[in-house]
Motif scaffolding. Structure first.
Motif, PDB file in Angstrom:
ATOM      1  N   GLY A  38       0.796  -1.220   0.000  1.00  0.00           N
ATOM      2  CA  GLY A  38       0.000   0.000   0.000  1.00  0.00           C
ATOM      3  C   GLY A  38       0.830   1.271   0.000  1.00  0.00           C
ATOM      4  N   LEU A  39       2.154   1.135   0.092  1.00  0.00           N
ATOM      5  CA  LEU A  39       3.016   2.309   0.092  1.00  0.00           C
ATOM      6  C   LEU A  39       3.144   2.874  -1.315  1.00  0.00           C
ATOM      7  N   PRO A  40       3.403   4.162  -1.442  1.00  0.00           N
ATOM      8  CA  PRO A  40       3.700   4.723  -2.761  1.00  0.00           C
ATOM      9  C   PRO A  40       4.923   4.023  -3.351  1.00  0.00           C
ATOM     10  N   ALA A  41       4.942   3.854  -4.652  1.00  0.00           N
ATOM     11  CA  ALA A  41       6.021   3.122  -5.311  1.00  0.00           C
ATOM     12  C   ALA A  41       7.392   3.692  -4.988  1.00  0.00           C
ATOM     13  N   ILE A  42       7.466   5.007  -4.784  1.00  0.00           N
ATOM     14  CA  ILE A  42       8.752   5.633  -4.524  1.00  0.00           C
ATOM     15  C   ILE A  42       9.344   5.185  -3.202  1.00  0.00           C
ATOM     16  N   GLU A  43       8.505   4.654  -2.299  1.00  0.00           N
ATOM     17  CA  GLU A  43       8.965   4.214  -0.982  1.00  0.00           C
ATOM     18  C   GLU A  43       9.464   2.772  -0.980  1.00  0.00           C
ATOM     19  N   HIS A  44       9.144   1.990  -1.998  1.00  0.00           N
ATOM     20  CA  HIS A  44       9.429   0.554  -1.965  1.00  0.00           C
ATOM     21  C   HIS A  44      10.917   0.253  -1.825  1.00  0.00           C
ATOM     22  N   GLU A  45      11.737   0.882  -2.644  1.00  0.00           N
ATOM     23  CA  GLU A  45      13.177   0.600  -2.575  1.00  0.00           C
ATOM     24  C   GLU A  45      13.749   1.024  -1.233  1.00  0.00           C
ATOM     25  N   VAL A  46      13.281   2.147  -0.713  1.00  0.00           N
ATOM     26  CA  VAL A  46      13.782   2.625   0.571  1.00  0.00           C
ATOM     27  C   VAL A  46      13.497   1.605   1.666  1.00  0.00           C
ATOM     28  N   VAL A  47      12.267   1.096   1.708  1.00  0.00           N
ATOM     29  CA  VAL A  47      11.897   0.115   2.731  1.00  0.00           C
ATOM     30  C   VAL A  47      12.674  -1.184   2.527  1.00  0.00           C
ATOM     31  N   SER A  48      12.818  -1.618   1.266  1.00  0.00           N
ATOM     32  CA  SER A  48      13.550  -2.852   0.986  1.00  0.00           C
ATOM     33  C   SER A  48      14.989  -2.780   1.469  1.00  0.00           C
ATOM     34  N   ARG A  49      15.592  -1.620   1.355  1.00  0.00           N
ATOM     35  CA  ARG A  49      16.968  -1.447   1.822  1.00  0.00           C
ATOM     36  C   ARG A  49      17.033  -1.269   3.340  1.00  0.00           C
ATOM     37  N   THR A  50      15.999  -0.686   3.919  1.00  0.00           N
ATOM     38  CA  THR A  50      16.023  -0.367   5.342  1.00  0.00           C
ATOM     39  C   THR A  50      15.817  -1.597   6.219  1.00  0.00           C
ATOM     40  N   VAL A  51      14.939  -2.520   5.790  1.00  0.00           N
ATOM     41  CA  VAL A  51      14.615  -3.681   6.630  1.00  0.00           C
ATOM     42  C   VAL A  51      15.856  -4.493   6.997  1.00  0.00           C
ATOM     43  N   PRO A  52      16.743  -4.865   6.041  1.00  0.00           N
ATOM     44  CA  PRO A  52      17.953  -5.590   6.446  1.00  0.00           C
ATOM     45  C   PRO A  52      18.833  -4.788   7.408  1.00  0.00           C
ATOM     46  N   ASP A  53      18.899  -3.466   7.214  1.00  0.00           N
ATOM     47  CA  ASP A  53      19.689  -2.634   8.129  1.00  0.00           C
ATOM     48  C   ASP A  53      19.114  -2.671   9.542  1.00  0.00           C
ATOM     49  N   LEU A  54      17.793  -2.671   9.642  1.00  0.00           N
ATOM     50  CA  LEU A  54      17.154  -2.752  10.958  1.00  0.00           C
ATOM     51  C   LEU A  54      17.445  -4.094  11.621  1.00  0.00           C
ATOM     52  N   ILE A  55      17.411  -5.158  10.835  1.00  0.00           N
ATOM     53  CA  ILE A  55      17.716  -6.482  11.389  1.00  0.00           C
ATOM     54  C   ILE A  55      19.165  -6.532  11.866  1.00  0.00           C
ATOM     55  N   ARG A  56      20.083  -6.066  11.019  1.00  0.00           N
ATOM     56  CA  ARG A  56      21.500  -6.085  11.383  1.00  0.00           C
ATOM     57  C   ARG A  56      21.759  -5.262  12.639  1.00  0.00           C
ATOM     58  N   THR A  57      21.201  -4.051  12.697  1.00  0.00           N
ATOM     59  CA  THR A  57      21.408  -3.177  13.855  1.00  0.00           C
ATOM     60  C   THR A  57      20.866  -3.806  15.123  1.00  0.00           C
ATOM     61  N   SER A  58      19.676  -4.370  15.056  1.00  0.00           N
ATOM     62  CA  SER A  58      19.058  -4.953  16.249  1.00  0.00           C
ATOM     63  C   SER A  58      19.782  -6.218  16.701  1.00  0.00           C
ATOM     64  N   LEU A  59      20.267  -7.034  15.755  1.00  0.00           N
ATOM     65  CA  LEU A  59      21.049  -8.224  16.132  1.00  0.00           C
ATOM     66  C   LEU A  59      22.337  -7.818  16.825  1.00  0.00           C
ATOM     67  N   ASP A  60      22.994  -6.801  16.292  1.00  0.00           N
ATOM     68  CA  ASP A  60      24.230  -6.324  16.903  1.00  0.00           C
ATOM     69  C   ASP A  60      23.966  -5.811  18.313  1.00  0.00           C
ATOM     70  N   ARG A  61      22.882  -5.043  18.488  1.00  0.00           N
ATOM     71  CA  ARG A  61      22.568  -4.492  19.800  1.00  0.00           C
ATOM     72  C   ARG A  61      22.172  -5.585  20.793  1.00  0.00           C
ATOM     73  N   ALA A  62      21.603  -6.678  20.284  1.00  0.00           N
ATOM     74  CA  ALA A  62      21.195  -7.793  21.150  1.00  0.00           C
ATOM     75  C   ALA A  62      22.338  -8.764  21.430  1.00  0.00           C
ATOM     76  N   GLY A  63      23.541  -8.432  20.957  1.00  0.00           N
ATOM     77  CA  GLY A  63      24.677  -9.307  21.189  1.00  0.00           C
ATOM     78  C   GLY A  63      24.745 -10.490  20.247  1.00  0.00           C
ATOM     79  N   LEU A  64      24.102 -10.375  19.085  1.00  0.00           N
ATOM     80  CA  LEU A  64      24.044 -11.474  18.123  1.00  0.00           C
ATOM     81  C   LEU A  64      24.670 -11.076  16.784  1.00  0.00           C
ATOM     82  N   ALA A  65      25.739 -10.289  16.842  1.00  0.00           N
ATOM     83  CA  ALA A  65      26.409  -9.874  15.604  1.00  0.00           C
ATOM     84  C   ALA A  65      26.911 -11.086  14.828  1.00  0.00           C
ATOM     85  N   GLU A  66      27.305 -12.145  15.549  1.00  0.00           N
ATOM     86  CA  GLU A  66      27.801 -13.349  14.866  1.00  0.00           C
ATOM     87  C   GLU A  66      26.723 -13.985  13.999  1.00  0.00           C
ATOM     88  N   LEU A  67      25.469 -13.885  14.423  1.00  0.00           N
ATOM     89  CA  LEU A  67      24.382 -14.459  13.635  1.00  0.00           C
ATOM     90  C   LEU A  67      24.294 -13.757  12.285  1.00  0.00           C
TER      91      LEU A  67
END
Length: 284
Positions: A38-67
């Motif tokens: 439902g997002l505007p098309a211009i937002e799709h690439e931004v979200v697609s790139r952001t989600v992995p960054d959010l996962i990586r950042t949260s894993l690192d903060r949770a002490g799971l950088a090795e994962l």
């Protein structure tokens, strides 16, 4: 294992014809962004790139950088991300990572001025998957089921009914994942934090026992069934199921109650009752 013939790969044996070793067991994380289509098309690439960054950042903060560093068969799904990992880390993925992901998303949604908020559904599963290390690795039933759980009614309903300024993450665990990591006592969260649900997917032949976990719940608590699920019709409006063999009277139909030589109560009776039966003599 595959063999090459004329540049094409072929399976060494058909299923059910001989025994072979199981592929290694993998933990699987799959993530989807709510309302991505439902997002505007211009937002799709931004979200697609952001989600992995959010996962990586949260894993690192949770002490799971090795994962993250050792992740297997990672792939973007457009509106989400999937990766495999050492299943021995699953208890730490359930807690503290899910709660840390909730915190990271909250911070992102507060400070990302001009960007649409990102709320995530997360699916967790454990199962054997071939790990060839190339683009074709990680395919199998366990991965398919992970994505089915991610698209299932319960986890979608929970995130949709939660307050968008509070609840940023809703997770669904396969029963295998729950039994191995939660019920066994290895996860730092009591089983009371998890709610059993029947996971079904609209338009798909899929039905499995699963478990909902919301790190920071808001709104109505998730129940043991999913609103709108055909298997639970009548519960959404509080209607009681009809007794077997009996139907409820239709609107506008006159109902007459009879009790020859007895009595009928249509309300609450306080105290005792006495029934006097008077027989009318029939004229001959």
């Amino acid at each position: 294992m595959h063999e090459q013939e004329n540049g094409l790969s072929r399976a060494t044996a058909a299923p059910y014809t001989r025994s072979r070793p199981l592929p290694p067991s993998r933990g699987i994380i799959a993530v989807d962004a709510k309302d991505f289509t439902g997002l505007p098309a211009i937002e799709h690439e931004v979200v697609s790139r952001t989600v992995p960054d959010l996962i990586r950042t949260s894993l690192d903060r949770a002490g799971l950088a090795e994962l993250w560093n050792d992740r297997r068969f990672p792939a973007s799904t457009g509106d989400g991300y999937v990766l495999g990992f050492d299943p021995s880390l699953m208890p730490f993925v359930i807690h503290p990572w899910l709660f840390t992901l909730q915190e990271v998303l909250t911070e992102f949604n507060i400070h990302a001025l001009g960007a649409l908020p990102i709320r995530l559904r997360v699916s967790l599963h454990i199962g054997p998957l071939p790990d060839t290390g190339d683009a074709f690795g990680g395919n199998g039933t366990a991965r398919n089921d992970t994505h089915r759980l991610l698209d299932s009614r319960p986890v979608k309903a929970v995130l949709a009914s939660s307050r968008e300024n509070v609840t940023q993450v809703a997770a669904i665990l396969s029963d295998r994942c729950y039994q191995d990591a939660v019920a066994s006592g290895y996860t730092g969260r009591h089983p009371d934090h998890f709610i059993e649900v029947p996971a079904t997917v609209e338009g798909k032949r899929f039905a499995q026992r699963a478990w909902i976990h919301v790190p920071l719940p808001s709104g109505p608590p998730p129940g043991p069934y999913t609103p709108g699920d055909p298997a639970h019709q009548g519960r959404d409006t509080g209607d009681a199921p009809e007794e077997e063999g009996r139907g409820a009277p239709s609107e506008g139909v006159r109902v007459t109650n009879r009790a020859p030589n007895g009595n009928i109560n249509t309300g609450t009776v306080h105290g005792g009752q006495r029934v006097t039966v008077t027989r009318r003599r029939r004229d001959t």
